[in-house]
Design a protein around this motif. Structure first.
Motif, PDB file in Angstrom:
ATOM      1  N   ASP A  70       5.637   9.830 -19.740  1.00 10.02           N
ATOM      2  CA  ASP A  70       4.451   9.873 -20.610  1.00 10.02           C
ATOM      3  C   ASP A  70       3.716   8.533 -20.584  1.00 10.02           C
ATOM      4  N   ARG A  71       4.458   7.446 -20.614  1.00  7.20           N
ATOM      5  CA  ARG A  71       3.850   6.111 -20.594  1.00  7.20           C
ATOM      6  C   ARG A  71       3.248   5.775 -19.234  1.00  7.20           C
ATOM      7  N   LEU A  72       3.877   6.260 -18.161  1.00  8.19           N
ATOM      8  CA  LEU A  72       3.447   5.898 -16.812  1.00  8.19           C
ATOM      9  C   LEU A  72       2.399   6.828 -16.223  1.00  8.19           C
ATOM     10  N   GLN A  73       2.288   8.036 -16.752  1.00 10.31           N
ATOM     11  CA  GLN A  73       1.384   9.049 -16.197  1.00 10.31           C
ATOM     12  C   GLN A  73      -0.036   8.517 -15.961  1.00 10.31           C
ATOM     13  N   PRO A  74      -0.642   7.789 -16.901  1.00  9.63           N
ATOM     14  CA  PRO A  74      -2.001   7.289 -16.659  1.00  9.63           C
ATOM     15  C   PRO A  74      -2.081   6.270 -15.511  1.00  9.63           C
ATOM     16  N   LEU A  75      -0.945   5.720 -15.102  1.00 13.43           N
ATOM     17  CA  LEU A  75      -0.910   4.714 -14.040  1.00 13.43           C
ATOM     18  C   LEU A  75      -0.419   5.264 -12.712  1.00 13.43           C
ATOM     19  N   THR A  76      -0.307   6.579 -12.607  1.00 12.30           N
ATOM     20  CA  THR A  76       0.300   7.196 -11.431  1.00 12.30           C
ATOM     21  C   THR A  76      -0.329   6.710 -10.132  1.00 12.30           C
ATOM     22  N   ASP A  77      -1.642   6.728 -10.031  1.00 11.83           N
ATOM     23  CA  ASP A  77      -2.296   6.333  -8.787  1.00 11.83           C
ATOM     24  C   ASP A  77      -2.071   4.860  -8.467  1.00 11.83           C
ATOM     25  N   GLN A  78      -2.135   3.989  -9.475  1.00 10.90           N
ATOM     26  CA  GLN A  78      -1.908   2.556  -9.252  1.00 10.90           C
ATOM     27  C   GLN A  78      -0.458   2.286  -8.838  1.00 10.90           C
ATOM     28  N   ILE A  79       0.485   2.971  -9.490  1.00 12.96           N
ATOM     29  CA  ILE A  79       1.898   2.818  -9.137  1.00 12.96           C
ATOM     30  C   ILE A  79       2.120   3.288  -7.708  1.00 12.96           C
ATOM     31  N   ALA A  81      -0.016   3.462  -5.205  1.00 13.00           N
ATOM     32  CA  ALA A  81      -0.624   2.540  -4.238  1.00 13.00           C
ATOM     33  C   ALA A  81       0.227   1.282  -4.078  1.00 13.00           C
ATOM     34  N   LEU A  82       0.689   0.722  -5.177  1.00  7.35           N
ATOM     35  CA  LEU A  82       1.497  -0.485  -5.107  1.00  7.35           C
ATOM     36  C   LEU A  82       2.849  -0.208  -4.447  1.00  7.35           C
ATOM     37  N   ALA A  83       3.466   0.909  -4.787  1.00  4.34           N
ATOM     38  CA  ALA A  83       4.752   1.268  -4.173  1.00  4.34           C
ATOM     39  C   ALA A  83       4.591   1.460  -2.666  1.00  4.34           C
ATOM     40  N   ARG A  84       3.513   2.121  -2.233  1.00  8.59           N
ATOM     41  CA  ARG A  84       3.267   2.291  -0.788  1.00  8.59           C
ATOM     42  C   ARG A  84       3.074   0.939  -0.108  1.00  8.59           C
ATOM     43  N   GLU A  85       2.335   0.046  -0.764  1.00  8.58           N
ATOM     44  CA  GLU A  85       2.110  -1.294  -0.211  1.00  8.58           C
ATOM     45  C   GLU A  85       3.434  -2.040  -0.036  1.00  8.58           C
ATOM     46  N   ILE A  86       4.264  -2.020  -1.065  1.00  9.23           N
ATOM     47  CA  ILE A  86       5.561  -2.710  -0.997  1.00  9.23           C
ATOM     48  C   ILE A  86       6.447  -2.061   0.058  1.00  9.23           C
ATOM     49  N   ASP A  87       6.512  -0.739   0.063  1.00  6.52           N
ATOM     50  CA  ASP A  87       7.345  -0.041   1.047  1.00  6.52           C
ATOM     51  C   ASP A  87       6.908  -0.364   2.476  1.00  6.52           C
ATOM     52  N   ALA A  88       5.602  -0.423   2.703  1.00  4.72           N
ATOM     53  CA  ALA A  88       5.090  -0.684   4.052  1.00  4.72           C
ATOM     54  C   ALA A  88       5.349  -2.120   4.497  1.00  4.72           C
ATOM     55  N   SER A  89       5.272  -3.062   3.577  1.00  2.66           N
ATOM     56  CA  SER A  89       5.408  -4.469   3.975  1.00  2.66           C
ATOM     57  C   SER A  89       6.841  -4.977   3.915  1.00  2.66           C
ATOM     58  N   GLU A  90       7.654  -4.391   3.058  1.00  3.19           N
ATOM     59  CA  GLU A  90       9.015  -4.893   2.909  1.00  3.19           C
ATOM     60  C   GLU A  90      10.037  -3.962   3.534  1.00  3.19           C
ATOM     61  N   GLY A  91       9.879  -2.658   3.308  1.00  2.00           N
ATOM     62  CA  GLY A  91      10.619  -1.633   4.007  1.00  2.00           C
ATOM     63  C   GLY A  91      12.121  -1.548   3.873  1.00  2.00           C
ATOM     64  N   GLU A  92      12.801  -2.523   3.266  1.00  2.00           N
ATOM     65  CA  GLU A  92      14.256  -2.468   3.228  1.00  2.00           C
ATOM     66  C   GLU A  92      14.777  -1.382   2.275  1.00  2.00           C
TER      67      GLU A  92
END
Length: 157
Positions: A70-79, A81-92
């Motif tokens: 419920d708290r995170l739902q409004p931030l779904t798109d931002q979360i 995007a950031l998770a994809r960025e971290i996954d792509a650059s760090e990948g471990e």
């Protein structure tokens, strides 16, 4: 049996500190971890983490998860995007995780209630009111959209 449980959603990074994650998402974490703040070599914790947590007692795991989502739902798109960025650059390891932690027979846990509130029913021993949980479609869609993993840790004493 006594049960103690809590749920949290975590964004983790080797390089992006929790305060920067908070700034990028526009919301503060309930808890943070700072990489190597307890021990430098090997680092502990091993990464930075931004966590939104539900430790409210008397709730089932799915109710605790609902409060976090419920708290995170409004931030779904931002979360996402950031998770994809971290996954792509760090990948471990995956940047985003929904974590469930449960302790069975924990002295600080909630006692089994043999009679469900407001009923004449009586539970059989071992049918603790906090056992059993599910993920509804909304939670599954959030996890899918953000690329988050589900990690469940259960400990017995």
């Amino acid at each position: 049996m006594r049960v103690h449980q809590y749920v949290y959603f975590s964004l983790r990074s080797d390089y992006i500190p929790a305060d920067e994650i908070a700034a990028r998402l526009g919301t503060e974490a309930d808890e943070i971890r700072v990489k190597a703040s307890r021990r430098e070599n090997p680092p502990a914790p091993r990464c930075h983490a931004w966590n939104v947590v539900c430790r409210d007692g008397g709730l089932t795991v799915d109710e605790q998860i609902d409060r976090v989502i419920d708290r995170l739902q409004p931030l779904t798109d931002q979360i996402a995007a950031l998770a994809r960025e971290i996954d792509a650059s760090e990948g471990e390891c995956r940047a985003a995780t929904l974590q469930v932690v449960r302790y069975f027979n924990d002295d600080d846990g909630e006692e089994e209630n043999p009679q469900p509130d407001g009923t004449d029913l009586v539970r059989l021993p071992g049918q603790h009111q906090l056992l059993g949980w599910h993920l509804d479609r909304r939670v599954l869609e959030f996890l899918h959209h953000t690329g988050a993993e589900l990690d469940v840790d259960e400990y017995g004493y």
